[in-house]
Motif scaffolding. Structure first.
Motif, PDB file in Angstrom:
ATOM      1  N   THR A 300       0.935  -1.128   0.036  1.00  8.93           N
ATOM      2  CA  THR A 300      -0.165   0.086  -0.146  1.00  8.93           C
ATOM      3  C   THR A 300       0.912   1.186   0.053  1.00  8.93           C
ATOM      4  O   THR A 300       2.075   1.173  -0.261  1.00  8.93           O
ATOM      5  CB  THR A 300      -1.017   0.029   1.119  1.00  8.93           C
ATOM      6  OG1 THR A 300      -1.972   1.008   1.029  1.00  8.93           O
ATOM      7  CG2 THR A 300      -0.214   0.113   2.351  1.00  8.93           C
ATOM      8  N   SER A 301       0.185   2.562   0.333  1.00  8.02           N
ATOM      9  CA  SER A 301       1.292   3.546   0.076  1.00  8.02           C
ATOM     10  C   SER A 301       0.120   4.637   1.096  1.00  8.02           C
ATOM     11  O   SER A 301      -0.664   4.581   1.040  1.00  8.02           O
ATOM     12  CB  SER A 301       1.075   4.120  -1.354  1.00  8.02           C
ATOM     13  OG  SER A 301       0.105   4.142  -2.032  1.00  8.02           O
ATOM     14  N   ASP A 302       1.225   5.599   1.234  1.00  4.79           N
ATOM     15  CA  ASP A 302       0.438   7.055   2.016  1.00  4.79           C
ATOM     16  C   ASP A 302       0.110   7.990   0.665  1.00  4.79           C
ATOM     17  O   ASP A 302       0.579   7.962  -0.308  1.00  4.79           O
ATOM     18  CB  ASP A 302       1.268   7.318   3.064  1.00  4.79           C
ATOM     19  CG  ASP A 302       2.651   7.923   2.646  1.00  4.79           C
ATOM     20  OD1 ASP A 302       2.744   7.993   1.598  1.00  4.79           O
ATOM     21  OD2 ASP A 302       3.574   8.461   3.407  1.00  4.79           O
ATOM     22  N   LYS A 303      -0.308   9.262   1.302  1.00  4.83           N
ATOM     23  CA  LYS A 303      -0.633  10.224   0.280  1.00  4.83           C
ATOM     24  C   LYS A 303       0.605  10.943  -0.165  1.00  4.83           C
ATOM     25  O   LYS A 303       0.463  11.544  -1.248  1.00  4.83           O
ATOM     26  CB  LYS A 303      -1.356  11.564   0.916  1.00  4.83           C
ATOM     27  CG  LYS A 303      -0.682  11.815   1.994  1.00  4.83           C
ATOM     28  CD  LYS A 303      -1.772  12.968   2.712  1.00  4.83           C
ATOM     29  CE  LYS A 303      -2.249  14.063   1.693  1.00  4.83           C
ATOM     30  NZ  LYS A 303      -1.003  15.018   1.528  1.00  4.83           N
ATOM     31  N   LEU A 354       3.225   9.555   5.916  1.00  5.07           N
ATOM     32  CA  LEU A 354       4.266   9.072   7.236  1.00  5.07           C
ATOM     33  C   LEU A 354       5.444  10.200   7.258  1.00  5.07           C
ATOM     34  O   LEU A 354       6.096  10.027   8.179  1.00  5.07           O
ATOM     35  CB  LEU A 354       4.914   7.712   6.536  1.00  5.07           C
ATOM     36  CG  LEU A 354       4.082   6.553   6.390  1.00  5.07           C
ATOM     37  CD1 LEU A 354       4.828   5.159   5.897  1.00  5.07           C
ATOM     38  CD2 LEU A 354       3.193   6.255   7.419  1.00  5.07           C
ATOM     39  N   ASN A 355       5.538  10.957   6.277  1.00  2.00           N
ATOM     40  CA  ASN A 355       6.456  12.245   6.527  1.00  2.00           C
ATOM     41  C   ASN A 355       5.873  13.122   7.339  1.00  2.00           C
ATOM     42  O   ASN A 355       6.685  13.960   7.973  1.00  2.00           O
ATOM     43  CB  ASN A 355       6.561  12.740   5.088  1.00  2.00           C
ATOM     44  CG  ASN A 355       7.346  11.824   4.053  1.00  2.00           C
ATOM     45  OD1 ASN A 355       7.895  11.043   4.415  1.00  2.00           O
ATOM     46  ND2 ASN A 355       7.061  12.346   2.922  1.00  2.00           N
ATOM     47  N   ASN A 356       4.703  13.249   7.624  1.00  2.00           N
ATOM     48  CA  ASN A 356       4.033  14.241   8.598  1.00  2.00           C
ATOM     49  C   ASN A 356       2.942  13.571   9.589  1.00  2.00           C
ATOM     50  O   ASN A 356       3.730  12.996  10.643  1.00  2.00           O
ATOM     51  CB  ASN A 356       3.145  15.222   7.858  1.00  2.00           C
ATOM     52  CG  ASN A 356       4.158  16.153   7.015  1.00  2.00           C
ATOM     53  OD1 ASN A 356       5.010  16.746   7.316  1.00  2.00           O
ATOM     54  ND2 ASN A 356       3.922  15.702   5.626  1.00  2.00           N
ATOM     55  N   ASN A 357       1.978  13.402   9.331  1.00  2.00           N
ATOM     56  CA  ASN A 357       0.933  12.894  10.399  1.00  2.00           C
ATOM     57  C   ASN A 357       0.072  11.605   9.754  1.00  2.00           C
ATOM     58  O   ASN A 357      -0.171  11.836   8.474  1.00  2.00           O
ATOM     59  CB  ASN A 357       0.044  13.838  10.872  1.00  2.00           C
ATOM     60  CG  ASN A 357       0.477  14.967  11.730  1.00  2.00           C
ATOM     61  OD1 ASN A 357       1.305  14.690  12.799  1.00  2.00           O
ATOM     62  ND2 ASN A 357       0.539  16.149  11.412  1.00  2.00           N
ATOM     63  N   GLN A 375       0.101   5.077  15.191  1.00  2.00           N
ATOM     64  CA  GLN A 375       0.155   6.455  14.895  1.00  2.00           C
ATOM     65  C   GLN A 375       1.433   7.083  14.564  1.00  2.00           C
ATOM     66  O   GLN A 375       2.335   7.005  15.259  1.00  2.00           O
ATOM     67  CB  GLN A 375      -0.711   7.531  16.130  1.00  2.00           C
ATOM     68  CG  GLN A 375      -1.081   8.705  15.768  1.00  2.00           C
ATOM     69  CD  GLN A 375      -1.639   9.678  16.980  1.00  2.00           C
ATOM     70  OE1 GLN A 375      -2.055   8.804  17.744  1.00  2.00           O
ATOM     71  NE2 GLN A 375      -2.284  10.870  16.561  1.00  2.00           N
ATOM     72  N   VAL A 376       1.280   7.942  13.485  1.00  2.00           N
ATOM     73  CA  VAL A 376       2.669   8.850  13.276  1.00  2.00           C
ATOM     74  C   VAL A 376       2.472  10.455  13.543  1.00  2.00           C
ATOM     75  O   VAL A 376       1.345  10.812  12.905  1.00  2.00           O
ATOM     76  CB  VAL A 376       2.999   8.740  11.611  1.00  2.00           C
ATOM     77  CG1 VAL A 376       4.142   9.508  11.332  1.00  2.00           C
ATOM     78  CG2 VAL A 376       3.322   7.249  11.539  1.00  2.00           C
ATOM     79  N   GLU A 377       3.382  10.825  14.361  1.00  2.00           N
ATOM     80  CA  GLU A 377       3.229  12.348  14.544  1.00  2.00           C
ATOM     81  C   GLU A 377       4.288  13.127  13.886  1.00  2.00           C
ATOM     82  O   GLU A 377       5.407  12.620  14.400  1.00  2.00           O
ATOM     83  CB  GLU A 377       3.013  12.838  15.965  1.00  2.00           C
ATOM     84  CG  GLU A 377       1.649  12.294  16.453  1.00  2.00           C
ATOM     85  CD  GLU A 377       1.345  12.582  18.157  1.00  2.00           C
ATOM     86  OE1 GLU A 377       2.117  12.959  18.607  1.00  2.00           O
ATOM     87  OE2 GLU A 377       0.076  12.811  18.385  1.00  2.00           O
ATOM     88  N   ASN A 378       4.329  14.069  13.316  1.00  2.00           N
ATOM     89  CA  ASN A 378       5.249  14.966  12.834  1.00  2.00           C
ATOM     90  C   ASN A 378       6.522  13.934  12.026  1.00  2.00           C
ATOM     91  O   ASN A 378       7.721  14.207  12.389  1.00  2.00           O
ATOM     92  CB  ASN A 378       6.185  15.868  13.870  1.00  2.00           C
ATOM     93  CG  ASN A 378       5.105  16.707  14.215  1.00  2.00           C
ATOM     94  OD1 ASN A 378       4.463  17.259  13.691  1.00  2.00           O
ATOM     95  ND2 ASN A 378       4.951  16.890  15.962  1.00  2.00           N
TER      96      ASN A 378
END
Length: 555
Positions: A300-303, A354-357, A375-378
């Motif tokens: 899969t992938s993130d935005k 994943l580079n941000n939130n 959860q990914v933060e910053n």
């Protein structure tokens, strides 16, 4: 009484006598202006839609010219010859009470023919019928795409403009262009790379060599509609058979990851193939060191185009592992390693970047609605150990389920889940109570939903899902996109069925004579960086991978 009856009879007889003395009124028919309106010719024993040739009528000189195209069939290169018109079926369109003789049936249109038309007043007029093979005067551009850049020109035929929507420099590239049959184009952007950062004038000359149209191709930034997808803007950009892009195994293609430029297709135990995201052409192969039947089980992938791969636990070992690559040319590195005996890895979804939130979710199979959440933060993963959440009201989702959150910054935001269980609906879940907030259309239990995605496009939230057909019979292999602005899952934003894009039922394994033994498929929503386009990517194992484009351009 007898005298009264006789008087009435006398009056009636008197009135009838008066009427009989009048001469009858003359019959004045409604005389149409043309008497004969058309003469249509066709080839016998030819049932094609093109086989109908109308006429032009010179009422002053009494000449009927039946016009035939220079090429027949009309989109072929075959040149029609006068000798081909030896036996033509003819039909006349006449006004009421008008007659033509001799009786029409067939004509030898290699020579002049004469017919007599008798109108309502009895006046006869002789017409000469001739044939003319005429080159087309059509000179339009019907398609103008910069395929290598994924740009589709917006054609305004009235203004003779073609708009290329781009915030970035385009430069000199070749174009994919369609024009009227038999026409020519100058300069020809199919063979000459024009600089589309500047306005370009392109002239189309019709087949007849005289009729011309000049279009202006311009790069511009148009206005957007107030919200959401522009009606009827959705179109299938491309679709490729998995076998045609080099995937030969059966039941091993599980998922897709999408970046701005590429679509990565995961085939278990092999290095993933990736395609050009805008035209579907094969662009390369990723090199992954952990390829195996159970170790690159899904992707899969993130935005922002980070590509993730998962293994399958507990089959692949005691740790659920996720690898991450920042692009197709990057070597994936371990991102999550979570020791567990839980059944995970058939699906993984990321809301945000994943580079941000971001919020990462992985269903826990053979449970009643449980899933793992990271959860990914910053840009920092908060913990290797996930929270375990239970979506209430799920009857148990077996080995097919997917979960995606709506807000990557808020783990209590609403989320969406699809699964092969009761209730047989895509479900909108309340993120605070984990209860079902709304349900989508009821799904046929013969088929398997297993993928969901979420995106915000032009201020409107959309959710996409799929329905996979594992059989050699039945009709499924569907995709759906729901508009959430109504507050429910009751509005489908795009018609993918037979009355719309014609995708549902036509791009899965069954249409190619295959079955889908592991019920695998995927669907991804990708919004362009400029916000003008949303792409819906879909994949059905043993079938096709494809892309639909829609926009929000005010036009």
């Amino acid at each position: 009484m007898k005298n009264k009856i006789l008087s009435i009879i006398s009056v009636i007889a008197f009135l009838m006598g008066i009427s009989a003395c009048h001469s009858p009124e003359e019959f004045n028919p409604t005389v149409e202006r043309n008497i004969i309106n058309n003469l249509t010719a066709s080839f016998p024993d030819d049932d094609s839609d093109d086989n109908s040739f109308t006429s032009e009528i010179d009422y002053t000189n009494h000449v009927i010219t039946v016009v035939f195209p220079y090429n027949y069939p009309q989109l072929s290169d075959n040149v029609l010859q006068l000798s081909d018109l030896k036996k033509m079926r003819v039909i006349a369109d006449l006004d009421n009470n008008v007659y033509v003789y001799p009786t029409l049936l067939f004509m030898d249109m290699t020579k002049d023919n004469f017919i007599t038309v008798k109108d309502q007043t009895g006046t006869s007029t002789e017409y000469k019928v001739v044939a003319e093979i005429r080159k087309s005067n059509e000179c339009t551009i019907t398609k103008f795409n910069l395929t290598s850049l994924g740009l589709s020109g917006i054609i305004n035929e009235n203004a003779k403009t073609i708009s290329l929507i781009s915030l970035e420099s385009i430069g000199e590239v070749l174009a994919d262009v369609s024009i009227s049959h038999g026409a020519t184009i100058s300069p020809d952007p199919r063979t000459v790379a024009l600089n589309y950062d500047q306005d370009q004038k392109i002239t189309v000359t019709a087949q007849n060599g005289t009729t011309k149209s000049t279009y202006t191709v311009k790069k511009e930034i148009p206005e957007k509609i107030a919200a959401g997808i522009r009606a009827n803007s959705a179109k299938l950009l491309w679709a490729k058979k998995l076998t045609d892009i080099g995937i030969s195994s059966s039941d091993m293609t599980t998922g897709i990851a999408v970046t701005n430029d590429y679509v990565v297709i995961n085939e278990r135990a092999k290095n993933p193939i990736y395609l050009n995201a805008k035209n579907g052409e094969k662009a390369g192969t990723m090199n992954i060191s952990f390829a195996g039947s159970l170790t690159n089980f899904y992707t899969t992938s993130d935005k922002d185009g980070n590509i993730l791969f998962t293994n399958l636990t507990p089959n692949a070992g005691p740790a659920f592992t996720v690898w991450k690559a920042s692009g197709v040319d990057q070597a994936p590195e371990k991102y999550i390693e979570f020791t567990t005996s839980l059944a995970m890895g058939r699906k993984l979804s990321v809301s945000g970047s994943l580079n941000n939130n971001a919020i990462i979710t992985a269903p826990i199979y053979a449970t009643s609605g449980q899933f793992a959440r990271w959860q990914v933060e910053n840009g920092v993963l908060k913990s290797q150990t996930p929270d375990i959440i239970t979506a209430q009201g799920i009857g148990g989702w077996g080995t097919n389920a997917d979960v995606i959150y709506s807000d990557p910054t808020d783990p209590t935001s609403d989320y969406f889940t699809t699964f092969y269980a009761e209730p047989r609906n895509l479900c909108w879940m309340d993120g605070k109570t984990n209860s079902i907030k709304n349900k989508g259309v009821a799904l046929d239990g013969n088929y398997v939903p297993n993928a969901v995605d979420h995106a915000v496009f032009n201020k409107v939230e959309y959710v996409a899902s799929n329905l996979v057909n594992p059989w050699s019979w039945g009709t499924a292999d569907n995709i759906y996109v729901f508009d959430l602005s109504s507050g429910s899952l009751g509005t489908q934003a795009i018609d993918f069925g037979s009355t719309g894009l014609g995708i549902n039922g036509n791009y899965g394994s069954k249409i190619l004579g295959n079955t889908n033994g592991n019920y695998c498929g995927d669907v991804v929503l990708k919004v362009s960086d400029d916000g003008y386009y949303m792409y819906i990517y879909f994949m059905f194992c043993n079938g096709y991978v494809g892309c639909v484009q829609c926009d929000c351009i005010d036009m």
